[in-house]
Design an enzyme around this catalytic site. Structure first.
Site, PDB file in Angstrom:
ATOM      1  N   SER A  12       0.852  -1.189   0.000  1.00  0.00           N
ATOM      2  CA  SER A  12       0.000   0.000   0.000  1.00  0.00           C
ATOM      3  C   SER A  12       0.888   1.239   0.000  1.00  0.00           C
ATOM      4  O   SER A  12       2.071   1.163   0.352  1.00  0.00           O
ATOM      5  CB  SER A  12      -0.918  -0.017   1.232  1.00  0.00           C
ATOM      6  OG  SER A  12      -0.182  -0.323   2.399  1.00  0.00           O
ATOM      7  N   GLU A  14       1.012   5.517   0.992  1.00  0.00           N
ATOM      8  CA  GLU A  14       0.378   6.599   1.765  1.00  0.00           C
ATOM      9  C   GLU A  14       0.668   7.948   1.102  1.00  0.00           C
ATOM     10  O   GLU A  14       1.785   8.203   0.670  1.00  0.00           O
ATOM     11  CB  GLU A  14       0.967   6.568   3.177  1.00  0.00           C
ATOM     12  CG  GLU A  14       0.400   7.637   4.079  1.00  0.00           C
ATOM     13  CD  GLU A  14       0.865   7.452   5.519  1.00  0.00           C
ATOM     14  OE1 GLU A  14       0.746   6.322   6.055  1.00  0.00           O
ATOM     15  OE2 GLU A  14       1.356   8.433   6.097  1.00  0.00           O
ATOM     16  N   ASP A 106      -1.380  13.504  16.288  1.00  0.00           N
ATOM     17  CA  ASP A 106      -0.319  14.152  17.056  1.00  0.00           C
ATOM     18  C   ASP A 106      -0.865  15.334  17.819  1.00  0.00           C
ATOM     19  O   ASP A 106      -1.659  16.107  17.292  1.00  0.00           O
ATOM     20  CB  ASP A 106       0.826  14.561  16.135  1.00  0.00           C
ATOM     21  CG  ASP A 106       1.770  13.391  15.927  1.00  0.00           C
ATOM     22  OD1 ASP A 106       2.031  12.673  16.917  1.00  0.00           O
ATOM     23  OD2 ASP A 106       2.199  13.181  14.784  1.00  0.00           O
ATOM     24  N   HIS A 149       6.597   4.261  20.982  1.00  0.00           N
ATOM     25  CA  HIS A 149       6.057   5.603  20.763  1.00  0.00           C
ATOM     26  C   HIS A 149       6.847   6.604  21.607  1.00  0.00           C
ATOM     27  O   HIS A 149       7.195   6.303  22.753  1.00  0.00           O
ATOM     28  CB  HIS A 149       4.559   5.610  21.136  1.00  0.00           C
ATOM     29  CG  HIS A 149       3.878   6.895  20.789  1.00  0.00           C
ATOM     30  ND1 HIS A 149       3.686   7.892  21.713  1.00  0.00           N
ATOM     31  CD2 HIS A 149       3.398   7.356  19.609  1.00  0.00           C
ATOM     32  CE1 HIS A 149       3.076   8.913  21.101  1.00  0.00           C
ATOM     33  NE2 HIS A 149       2.887   8.612  19.840  1.00  0.00           N
ATOM     34  N   LYS A 165      -5.833  -1.486  21.518  1.00  0.00           N
ATOM     35  CA  LYS A 165      -6.355  -1.164  20.183  1.00  0.00           C
ATOM     36  C   LYS A 165      -6.812  -2.453  19.484  1.00  0.00           C
ATOM     37  O   LYS A 165      -7.817  -2.461  18.782  1.00  0.00           O
ATOM     38  CB  LYS A 165      -5.288  -0.470  19.330  1.00  0.00           C
ATOM     39  CG  LYS A 165      -4.896   0.883  19.879  1.00  0.00           C
ATOM     40  CD  LYS A 165      -4.128   1.725  18.884  1.00  0.00           C
ATOM     41  CE  LYS A 165      -2.661   1.445  18.843  1.00  0.00           C
ATOM     42  NZ  LYS A 165      -1.895   2.556  18.227  1.00  0.00           N
ATOM     43  N   GLN A 176       5.203   2.542  12.455  1.00  0.00           N
ATOM     44  CA  GLN A 176       6.023   3.725  12.228  1.00  0.00           C
ATOM     45  C   GLN A 176       7.236   3.249  11.445  1.00  0.00           C
ATOM     46  O   GLN A 176       7.620   2.078  11.540  1.00  0.00           O
ATOM     47  CB  GLN A 176       6.449   4.307  13.596  1.00  0.00           C
ATOM     48  CG  GLN A 176       7.225   5.578  13.529  1.00  0.00           C
ATOM     49  CD  GLN A 176       6.446   6.643  12.785  1.00  0.00           C
ATOM     50  OE1 GLN A 176       6.511   6.706  11.554  1.00  0.00           O
ATOM     51  NE2 GLN A 176       5.701   7.469  13.486  1.00  0.00           N
ATOM     52  N   PHE A 216      11.771  14.569  10.852  1.00  0.00           N
ATOM     53  CA  PHE A 216      10.665  13.627  11.108  1.00  0.00           C
ATOM     54  C   PHE A 216      11.072  12.629  12.192  1.00  0.00           C
ATOM     55  O   PHE A 216      10.296  12.296  13.070  1.00  0.00           O
ATOM     56  CB  PHE A 216      10.351  12.792   9.866  1.00  0.00           C
ATOM     57  CG  PHE A 216       9.559  13.498   8.806  1.00  0.00           C
ATOM     58  CD1 PHE A 216       8.998  14.748   9.025  1.00  0.00           C
ATOM     59  CD2 PHE A 216       9.358  12.894   7.567  1.00  0.00           C
ATOM     60  CE1 PHE A 216       8.267  15.384   8.032  1.00  0.00           C
ATOM     61  CE2 PHE A 216       8.626  13.523   6.571  1.00  0.00           C
ATOM     62  CZ  PHE A 216       8.091  14.768   6.813  1.00  0.00           C
ATOM     63  N   HIS A 266       4.010  -1.010   3.628  1.00  0.00           N
ATOM     64  CA  HIS A 266       3.225   0.216   3.459  1.00  0.00           C
ATOM     65  C   HIS A 266       4.235   1.348   3.222  1.00  0.00           C
ATOM     66  O   HIS A 266       5.028   1.659   4.112  1.00  0.00           O
ATOM     67  CB  HIS A 266       2.405   0.477   4.731  1.00  0.00           C
ATOM     68  CG  HIS A 266       1.590   1.733   4.698  1.00  0.00           C
ATOM     69  ND1 HIS A 266       0.369   1.830   4.059  1.00  0.00           N
ATOM     70  CD2 HIS A 266       1.808   2.962   5.243  1.00  0.00           C
ATOM     71  CE1 HIS A 266      -0.131   3.051   4.221  1.00  0.00           C
ATOM     72  NE2 HIS A 266       0.730   3.761   4.927  1.00  0.00           N
TER      73      HIS A 266
HETATM   74  P1  FAD Z   1      -2.348   5.728  20.658  1.00  0.00           P
HETATM   75  O1  FAD Z   1      -2.359   4.309  20.249  1.00  0.00           O
HETATM   76  O2  FAD Z   1      -3.547   6.281  21.325  1.00  0.00           O
HETATM   77  O3  FAD Z   1      -1.062   5.935  21.605  1.00  0.00           O
HETATM   78  C1  FAD Z   1      -0.539   7.228  21.866  1.00  0.00           C
HETATM   79  C2  FAD Z   1       0.321   7.206  23.119  1.00  0.00           C
HETATM   80  O4  FAD Z   1      -0.538   7.053  24.249  1.00  0.00           O
HETATM   81  C3  FAD Z   1       1.321   6.035  23.202  1.00  0.00           C
HETATM   82  O5  FAD Z   1       2.475   6.506  23.876  1.00  0.00           O
HETATM   83  C4  FAD Z   1       0.591   5.002  24.038  1.00  0.00           C
HETATM   84  O6  FAD Z   1       1.487   4.138  24.738  1.00  0.00           O
HETATM   85  C5  FAD Z   1      -0.181   5.906  24.992  1.00  0.00           C
HETATM   86  N1  FAD Z   1      -1.446   5.303  25.434  1.00  0.00           N
HETATM   87  C6  FAD Z   1      -2.372   4.644  24.698  1.00  0.00           C
HETATM   88  N2  FAD Z   1      -3.410   4.260  25.447  1.00  0.00           N
HETATM   89  C7  FAD Z   1      -3.161   4.685  26.704  1.00  0.00           C
HETATM   90  C8  FAD Z   1      -3.866   4.610  27.938  1.00  0.00           C
HETATM   91  N3  FAD Z   1      -5.049   3.995  28.017  1.00  0.00           N
HETATM   92  N4  FAD Z   1      -3.304   5.173  29.038  1.00  0.00           N
HETATM   93  C9  FAD Z   1      -2.107   5.807  28.972  1.00  0.00           C
HETATM   94  N5  FAD Z   1      -1.385   5.922  27.833  1.00  0.00           N
HETATM   95  C10 FAD Z   1      -1.911   5.371  26.717  1.00  0.00           C
HETATM   96  N6  FAD Z   1      -0.848  11.394  12.751  1.00  0.00           N
HETATM   97  C11 FAD Z   1      -1.738  12.281  12.258  1.00  0.00           C
HETATM   98  O7  FAD Z   1      -1.976  13.316  12.874  1.00  0.00           O
HETATM   99  N7  FAD Z   1      -2.379  12.053  11.058  1.00  0.00           N
HETATM  100  C12 FAD Z   1      -2.163  10.928  10.336  1.00  0.00           C
HETATM  101  O8  FAD Z   1      -2.740  10.737   9.262  1.00  0.00           O
HETATM  102  C13 FAD Z   1      -1.228   9.947  10.851  1.00  0.00           C
HETATM  103  N8  FAD Z   1      -1.005   8.796  10.195  1.00  0.00           N
HETATM  104  C14 FAD Z   1      -0.176   7.846  10.781  1.00  0.00           C
HETATM  105  C15 FAD Z   1      -0.031   6.601  10.137  1.00  0.00           C
HETATM  106  C16 FAD Z   1       0.778   5.626  10.700  1.00  0.00           C
HETATM  107  C17 FAD Z   1       0.906   4.296  10.004  1.00  0.00           C
HETATM  108  C18 FAD Z   1       1.492   5.890  11.905  1.00  0.00           C
HETATM  109  C19 FAD Z   1       2.408   4.853  12.495  1.00  0.00           C
HETATM  110  C20 FAD Z   1       1.352   7.117  12.536  1.00  0.00           C
HETATM  111  C21 FAD Z   1       0.509   8.103  11.989  1.00  0.00           C
HETATM  112  N9  FAD Z   1       0.297   9.333  12.625  1.00  0.00           N
HETATM  113  C22 FAD Z   1      -0.584  10.248  12.093  1.00  0.00           C
HETATM  114  C23 FAD Z   1       1.018   9.664  13.855  1.00  0.00           C
HETATM  115  C24 FAD Z   1       0.220   9.302  15.105  1.00  0.00           C
HETATM  116  O9  FAD Z   1      -0.987  10.022  15.137  1.00  0.00           O
HETATM  117  C25 FAD Z   1       1.094   9.667  16.283  1.00  0.00           C
HETATM  118  O10 FAD Z   1       2.190   8.782  16.399  1.00  0.00           O
HETATM  119  C26 FAD Z   1       0.375   9.828  17.607  1.00  0.00           C
HETATM  120  O11 FAD Z   1       1.278  10.460  18.487  1.00  0.00           O
HETATM  121  C27 FAD Z   1      -0.094   8.522  18.231  1.00  0.00           C
HETATM  122  O12 FAD Z   1      -1.138   7.971  17.567  1.00  0.00           O
HETATM  123  P2  FAD Z   1      -1.652   6.472  17.908  1.00  0.00           P
HETATM  124  O13 FAD Z   1      -2.836   6.243  17.109  1.00  0.00           O
HETATM  125  O14 FAD Z   1      -0.536   5.512  17.817  1.00  0.00           O
HETATM  126  O15 FAD Z   1      -2.037   6.702  19.447  1.00  0.00           O
END
Ligand code: FAD
Length: 289
Positions: A12, A14, A106, A149, A165, A176, A216, A266
């Site tokens: 895929s 992006e 983010d 992360h 998740k 990542q 980045f 990806h």
């Molecule tokens: P989460 O899975 O929610 O985790 C975030 C942080 O919170 C982690 O440190 C985790 O350990 C912690 N955490 C999770 N659950 C809990 C809990 N219950 N209690 C305490 N801590 C917790 N960003 C964008 O803005 N737009 C995009 O389109 C985008 N695309 C991406 C695509 C990919 C493939 C990847 C890998 C990243 C992308 N990102 C994007 C970046 C991503 O949004 C960031 O890395 C963000 O900081 C974390 O997102 P996440 O969904 O992994 O968060």
């Protein structure tokens, strides 16, 4: 960790939503070239808080309407309300979108860890919401971090959060980017040992520009191995040499990952076809696997 012989891994690409008409045209050209590689889907990023909402939507709907490759919008929950997310998800469903990349997004700078401005704080809550509202309509991809992360207080907790998740209904994960294949293999082994069997597809960042890559990587916690950093620094402004070296390094990485059983790749295309195409050709992916 080996995929079934003769099963073609899922590839895929992006994109980010273009900001102006020139960017839109550039992306159309890149997309046409990448369509020829017959990928599983094209994903489109989403600015946290909906900053690119309309442009993401437009790009996704354009890809969907072409009908050649399925579109997979990224959707992030930070700073968005349930009503806004529901509205956007409904629009996607109504346009035939079947796959999403569900993220927290983010944090805007100055916001504390976990101090989301929206109604959901973490991606697991968004995944649960999508399942609650739309059942199995969408295939849901989530993010995974083989090098952990950047906000994670420790590796085990990060894995526990990843498990949430999966438990909430994620079908697969995209990582990542990273340049150390051992980080990926160790991550997948750990995830399997915790009883999770979803596909974990490595996110691949082609190397074309050292300054941008370093920026980045600092932000997202991806390590650039010293030998890569030193070589890129030495090339300075010589973008042709950076490109050749980058393609060589990333091809080797992809080959190792596929040999180790990665279920696909990806590519973070940065809206460019050339580097991904070159890696693809080096890997012999044009041939049925
Ligand atoms: P989460 O899975 O929610 O985790 C975030 C942080 O919170 C982690 O440190 C985790 O350990 C912690 N955490 C999770 N659950 C809990 C809990 N219950 N209690 C305490 N801590 C917790 N960003 C964008 O803005 N737009 C995009 O389109 C985008 N695309 C991406 C695509 C990919 C493939 C990847 C890998 C990243 C992308 N990102 C994007 C970046 C991503 O949004 C960031 O890395 C963000 O900081 C974390 O997102 P996440 O969904 O992994 O968060």
């Amino acid at each position: 960790m080996n995929h079934t012989p003769n099963t073609r891994p899922a590839f895929s690409f992006e994109f980010f939503p273009p900001k102006n008409p020139e960017g839109t045209e550039r992306l159309r050209r890149a997309r046409a070239r990448l369509t020829a590689l017959d990928p599983a889907y094209f994903s489109v990023t989403f600015g946290a808080g909906g900053s690119t909402r309309d442009r993401t939507l437009e790009t996704v709907l354009e890809i969907q309407s072409e009908g050649a490759v399925a579109a997979a919008p990224h959707i992030s929950c930070i700073s968005s309300s349930r009503a806004q997310l529901l509205d956007l998800l409904t629009t996607y469903r109504d346009h035939g979108v079947r796959r999403l990349v569900a993220l927290r997004g983010d944090l805007p700078s100055g916001t504390g860890v976990g101090g989301g401005l929206g109604e959901f704080r973490y991606a697991a809550e968004l995944v649960a919401f999508i399942r609650e509202q739309f059942g199995d309509h969408f295939t849901i991809e989530v993010a995974a971090y083989p090098e952990f992360h950047p906000e994670a207080t420790n590796a085990e907790k990060d894995l526990e959060h990843f498990r949430k998740k999966v438990a909430a209904g994620a079908d697969a994960a995209i990582t990542q980017y990273f340049y150390n294949p051992d980080a990926y293999v160790a991550f997948v082994d750990r995830v399997r040992a915790m009883g999770m069997d979803i596909p974990i597809v490595p996110g691949i960042m082609p190397i074309t520009n050292y300054t941008q890559l370093a920026r980045f990587s600092d932000a997202c916690g991806a390590e650039i191995p010293r030998y890569i950093r030193k070589r890129l620094e030495a090339y300075g402004d010589d973008s042709a040499s950076i490109r050749v070296f980058g393609i060589e390094v990333v091809t080797r990485l992809c080959q190792r990952l596929l040999d180790d059983g990665a279920p696909g790749l990806h590519f973070y295309s940065m809206n460019q076809a050339g580097p991904s195409e070159a890696i693809w050709n080096n890997l012999g992916l044009a041939q049925p696997r």
